[in-house]
Design a protein around this motif. Structure first.
Motif, PDB file in Angstrom:
ATOM      1  N   TRP A  75     -22.698  48.323 -62.503  1.00 20.89           N
ATOM      2  CA  TRP A  75     -24.078  48.202 -62.970  1.00 20.89           C
ATOM      3  C   TRP A  75     -24.803  47.100 -62.214  1.00 20.89           C
ATOM      4  CZ3 TRP A  75     -27.232  51.276 -65.347  1.00 20.89           C
ATOM      5  CH2 TRP A  75     -26.729  52.283 -66.165  1.00 20.89           C
ATOM      6  N   GLY A  76     -24.096  46.016 -61.940  1.00 16.29           N
ATOM      7  CA  GLY A  76     -24.706  44.924 -61.166  1.00 16.29           C
ATOM      8  C   GLY A  76     -25.125  45.381 -59.784  1.00 16.29           C
ATOM      9  N   PHE A  77     -24.242  46.134 -59.105  1.00 14.52           N
ATOM     10  CA  PHE A  77     -24.591  46.662 -57.782  1.00 14.52           C
ATOM     11  C   PHE A  77     -25.761  47.629 -57.863  1.00 14.52           C
ATOM     12  CE2 PHE A  77     -19.992  45.876 -56.403  1.00 14.52           C
ATOM     13  CZ  PHE A  77     -20.335  44.717 -55.734  1.00 14.52           C
ATOM     14  N   PHE A  78     -25.758  48.487 -58.892  1.00 18.34           N
ATOM     15  CA  PHE A  78     -26.848  49.437 -59.062  1.00 18.34           C
ATOM     16  C   PHE A  78     -28.183  48.713 -59.253  1.00 18.34           C
ATOM     17  CE2 PHE A  78     -29.571  51.747 -62.072  1.00 18.34           C
ATOM     18  CZ  PHE A  78     -29.893  52.838 -61.287  1.00 18.34           C
ATOM     19  N   LEU A  79     -28.182  47.736 -60.155  1.00 16.16           N
ATOM     20  CA  LEU A  79     -29.423  46.999 -60.427  1.00 16.16           C
ATOM     21  C   LEU A  79     -29.864  46.175 -59.229  1.00 16.16           C
ATOM     22  CD1 LEU A  79     -28.768  45.913 -64.124  1.00 16.16           C
ATOM     23  CD2 LEU A  79     -30.289  47.728 -63.292  1.00 16.16           C
ATOM     24  N   ALA A  80     -28.908  45.580 -58.509  1.00 20.30           N
ATOM     25  CA  ALA A  80     -29.267  44.820 -57.304  1.00 20.30           C
ATOM     26  C   ALA A  80     -29.868  45.754 -56.252  1.00 20.30           C
ATOM     27  CB  ALA A  80     -28.041  44.107 -56.746  1.00 20.30           C
ATOM     28  N   GLY A  81     -29.268  46.926 -56.097  1.00 12.78           N
ATOM     29  CA  GLY A  81     -29.808  47.899 -55.138  1.00 12.78           C
ATOM     30  C   GLY A  81     -31.197  48.352 -55.529  1.00 12.78           C
ATOM     31  N   LEU A  82     -31.389  48.583 -56.826  1.00 21.31           N
ATOM     32  CA  LEU A  82     -32.704  48.987 -57.315  1.00 21.31           C
ATOM     33  C   LEU A  82     -33.721  47.873 -57.104  1.00 21.31           C
ATOM     34  CD1 LEU A  82     -34.233  51.245 -58.799  1.00 21.31           C
ATOM     35  CD2 LEU A  82     -33.601  50.118 -60.943  1.00 21.31           C
ATOM     36  N   ALA A  83     -33.334  46.653 -57.417  1.00 21.70           N
ATOM     37  CA  ALA A  83     -34.249  45.506 -57.268  1.00 21.70           C
ATOM     38  C   ALA A  83     -34.618  45.283 -55.806  1.00 21.70           C
ATOM     39  CB  ALA A  83     -33.600  44.254 -57.858  1.00 21.70           C
ATOM     40  N   LEU A  84     -33.704  45.564 -54.900  1.00 19.21           N
ATOM     41  CA  LEU A  84     -34.009  45.377 -53.473  1.00 19.21           C
ATOM     42  C   LEU A  84     -34.777  46.561 -52.889  1.00 19.21           C
ATOM     43  CD1 LEU A  84     -30.711  43.823 -52.107  1.00 19.21           C
ATOM     44  CD2 LEU A  84     -32.934  42.715 -52.323  1.00 19.21           C
ATOM     45  N   SER A  85     -34.546  47.752 -53.390  1.00 18.23           N
ATOM     46  CA  SER A  85     -35.181  48.922 -52.785  1.00 18.23           C
ATOM     47  C   SER A  85     -36.677  48.970 -53.075  1.00 18.23           C
ATOM     48  CB  SER A  85     -34.502  50.203 -53.268  1.00 18.23           C
ATOM     49  OG  SER A  85     -34.772  50.433 -54.637  1.00 18.23           O
ATOM     50  N   VAL A  86     -37.091  48.535 -54.239  1.00 19.81           N
ATOM     51  CA  VAL A  86     -38.518  48.596 -54.578  1.00 19.81           C
ATOM     52  C   VAL A  86     -39.333  47.709 -53.642  1.00 19.81           C
ATOM     53  CG1 VAL A  86     -40.225  48.072 -56.369  1.00 19.81           C
ATOM     54  CG2 VAL A  86     -38.121  49.295 -56.968  1.00 19.81           C
ATOM     55  N   PRO A  87     -39.011  46.428 -53.472  1.00 18.37           N
ATOM     56  CA  PRO A  87     -39.810  45.611 -52.532  1.00 18.37           C
ATOM     57  C   PRO A  87     -39.706  46.104 -51.088  1.00 18.37           C
ATOM     58  CG  PRO A  87     -38.429  44.193 -53.903  1.00 18.37           C
ATOM     59  CD  PRO A  87     -38.057  45.613 -54.203  1.00 18.37           C
ATOM     60  N   LEU A  88     -38.539  46.600 -50.703  1.00 14.28           N
ATOM     61  CA  LEU A  88     -38.418  47.096 -49.332  1.00 14.28           C
ATOM     62  C   LEU A  88     -39.273  48.346 -49.122  1.00 14.28           C
ATOM     63  CD1 LEU A  88     -34.602  46.642 -48.641  1.00 14.28           C
ATOM     64  CD2 LEU A  88     -36.496  45.314 -47.706  1.00 14.28           C
ATOM     65  N   ASN A  89     -39.362  49.218 -50.117  1.00 16.28           N
ATOM     66  CA  ASN A  89     -40.232  50.392 -49.999  1.00 16.28           C
ATOM     67  C   ASN A  89     -41.685  49.986 -49.934  1.00 16.28           C
ATOM     68  OD1 ASN A  89     -38.329  52.429 -49.861  1.00 16.28           O
ATOM     69  ND2 ASN A  89     -38.133  52.573 -52.099  1.00 16.28           N
ATOM     70  N   ILE A  90     -42.074  49.011 -50.734  1.00 18.64           N
ATOM     71  CA  ILE A  90     -43.475  48.522 -50.684  1.00 18.64           C
ATOM     72  C   ILE A  90     -43.766  47.933 -49.325  1.00 18.64           C
ATOM     73  CG2 ILE A  90     -45.038  46.792 -51.641  1.00 18.64           C
ATOM     74  CD1 ILE A  90     -43.644  47.244 -54.371  1.00 18.64           C
ATOM     75  N   LEU A  91     -42.849  47.128 -48.819  1.00 15.13           N
ATOM     76  CA  LEU A  91     -43.030  46.513 -47.511  1.00 15.13           C
ATOM     77  C   LEU A  91     -43.092  47.590 -46.423  1.00 15.13           C
ATOM     78  CD1 LEU A  91     -43.200  43.879 -45.876  1.00 15.13           C
ATOM     79  CD2 LEU A  91     -40.698  43.958 -45.721  1.00 15.13           C
ATOM     80  N   ALA A  92     -42.259  48.573 -46.484  1.00 16.29           N
ATOM     81  CA  ALA A  92     -42.252  49.646 -45.485  1.00 16.29           C
ATOM     82  C   ALA A  92     -43.570  50.420 -45.536  1.00 16.29           C
ATOM     83  CB  ALA A  92     -41.081  50.592 -45.728  1.00 16.29           C
ATOM     84  N   ASP A  93     -44.112  50.661 -46.742  1.00 18.79           N
ATOM     85  CA  ASP A  93     -45.385  51.358 -46.858  1.00 18.79           C
ATOM     86  C   ASP A  93     -46.521  50.539 -46.225  1.00 18.79           C
ATOM     87  OD1 ASP A  93     -44.320  53.563 -48.097  1.00 18.79           O
ATOM     88  OD2 ASP A  93     -44.866  52.921 -50.128  1.00 18.79           O
ATOM     89  N   ARG A  94     -46.524  49.243 -46.440  1.00 21.17           N
ATOM     90  CA  ARG A  94     -47.586  48.400 -45.901  1.00 21.17           C
ATOM     91  C   ARG A  94     -47.502  48.304 -44.382  1.00 21.17           C
ATOM     92  NH1 ARG A  94     -48.406  43.493 -50.213  1.00 21.17           N
ATOM     93  NH2 ARG A  94     -49.074  44.852 -51.889  1.00 21.17           N
ATOM     94  N   LEU A  95     -46.273  48.217 -43.872  1.00 18.45           N
ATOM     95  CA  LEU A  95     -46.113  48.102 -42.422  1.00 18.45           C
ATOM     96  C   LEU A  95     -46.377  49.449 -41.725  1.00 18.45           C
ATOM     97  CD1 LEU A  95     -42.964  45.814 -42.126  1.00 18.45           C
ATOM     98  CD2 LEU A  95     -45.357  45.199 -41.730  1.00 18.45           C
ATOM     99  N   GLY A  96     -46.022  50.519 -42.388  1.00 18.31           N
ATOM    100  CA  GLY A  96     -46.191  51.832 -41.765  1.00 18.31           C
ATOM    101  C   GLY A  96     -47.571  52.405 -41.972  1.00 18.31           C
ATOM    102  N   GLY A  97     -48.243  51.954 -42.924  1.00 20.64           N
ATOM    103  CA  GLY A  97     -49.448  52.654 -43.243  1.00 20.64           C
ATOM    104  C   GLY A  97     -50.707  52.011 -42.982  1.00 20.64           C
TER     105      GLY A  97
END
Length: 81
Positions: free
Chosen positions: A59-81
């Motif tokens: 669960w810790g790995f899942f939550l850490a992955g989830l917590a990291l994926s959201v900011p990385l997706n936002i950052l990727a959208d801003r840089l790509g778009g």
């Protein structure tokens, strides 16, 4: 006749010794069964703790992955778009 009495006494002594040894072995068996039960309880407890710790780690790995994926997706959208 004396020889028969001595033989009978020897047999009686051997019988008593065998009975005493059997009682001693029974006591050892009971102690071993108690120790085996204690060991079983320890192993079961350790196994349950290991399973619980593994689930928490997953669960810790899942939550850490989830917590990291959201900011990385936002950052990727801003840089790509």
């Amino acid at each position: 006749m004396d020889e028969l009495r001595r033989d009978l006494s020897a047999q009686q002594a051997a019988r008593e010794k065998l009975i005493a040894e059997a009682e001693h072995q029974q006591q050892l068996l009971e102690v071993n069964e108690e120790e085996a039960e204690k060991i079983r309880q320890i192993i079961v407890g350790e196994t349950q703790r290991s399973v619980r710790n593994q689930r928490l780690r997953e669960w810790g790995f899942f939550l850490a992955g989830l917590a990291l994926s959201v900011p990385l997706n936002i950052l990727a959208d801003r840089l790509g778009g």
